[in-house]
Design a protein around this motif. Sequence first.
Motif, PDB file in Angstrom:
ATOM      1  N   ALA A 128     -21.878  35.734   6.468  1.00 51.17           N
ATOM      2  CA  ALA A 128     -22.423  36.259   7.722  1.00 51.17           C
ATOM      3  C   ALA A 128     -23.605  35.412   8.193  1.00 51.17           C
ATOM      4  N   THR A 132     -24.038  32.845  11.392  1.00 49.60           N
ATOM      5  CA  THR A 132     -25.075  33.185  12.361  1.00 49.60           C
ATOM      6  C   THR A 132     -26.147  32.109  12.478  1.00 49.60           C
ATOM      7  N   GLY A 137     -23.777  27.875  13.533  1.00 49.65           N
ATOM      8  CA  GLY A 137     -23.788  29.323  13.658  1.00 49.65           C
ATOM      9  C   GLY A 137     -24.017  29.778  15.089  1.00 49.65           C
ATOM     10  N   LEU A 138     -23.702  31.022  15.360  1.00 49.05           N
ATOM     11  CA  LEU A 138     -23.784  31.562  16.714  1.00 49.05           C
ATOM     12  C   LEU A 138     -25.198  31.460  17.280  1.00 49.05           C
ATOM     13  N   VAL A 139     -26.185  31.954  16.536  1.00 45.88           N
ATOM     14  CA  VAL A 139     -27.563  31.924  17.020  1.00 45.88           C
ATOM     15  C   VAL A 139     -28.056  30.487  17.145  1.00 45.88           C
TER      16      VAL A 139
END
Length: 296
Positions: A128, A132, A137-139
């Motif tokens: 996770a 992220t 990662g997404l952020v």
Amino acid sequence: MDHLAMTAPSRPPLRIGQHLTWLGVTPFALFALLFLILPTLKIVIASFRTPEGAFTLANIIRLATKSIIDATLLSLKLSVLTAFFGCAIGLLLAIAVTRGGLPGWFRSATLTFSGVASNFAGVPLAFAFIATLGRLGLVTVLLRDWFGINLTSLGFNLISFTGLAITYLYFQIPLMLLIITPALDGLKREWSEAAQTLGASNIQYWRLVALPVLWPALLGSFALLFANAFGAVATAMALTGSSLSIVPIMLFAQIRGDVLQNPHLGYALAFGMILITGLANLIYILLRVRAERWLK
């Protein structure tokens, strides 16, 4: 004879319900025996044994080598750091939830989420955070594309001591919230009203009344969070692999590794971890008893 028979005390009837109660705790007793007590005894005994079964202190003496001392200091640093920030942030969240005037449903939702997050660890948690805050990662991508903030250029690396500490805080903060919330609920509103009547400000009430009462609970929570972080291995192993040398990873390498395999040194490492975490848990239990006595 008839007089003796009449005056002799009668034998108490058999309490079937009490026997059923003991039968109900039997599965837990077997579980604790098979997965806690016996493995701990095996670790302690094997720490003082050679591969041939002879008694030795060499495994304990080898714990004083530089690599193991460095790994222990790094683990202690990681545990103290995450326990401190976990206690500080968790305490603020708990105060907001219990005494901030928020809706009741928000408190229930927060405590429910904390119960799940405090047990969310290992490979799922590592994945996770990689998804992220990893390099893609997404952020990380959103900060780079929308705000021009490149975390990598700023020196942030998830697979590092800082990244592992941030990951640990994910379950340390909710655990602190769950632990300290009952203690905050135990603070009587009459104490706050009495302090306000005497002219004390809100800051003075927390500094002179609430925090001294909560101090044993806070120290006990810190000890429990320290033990929780010091014994964590799955998250660190899944996130950093062998790039970060802390005691749980070194223990894994000694028992299951291909190059550093030395099971009995691993047992000695595990024995040292048991002593440290056991002491931390003992401090937590003693301080919790003291805190509960204060809040009654």
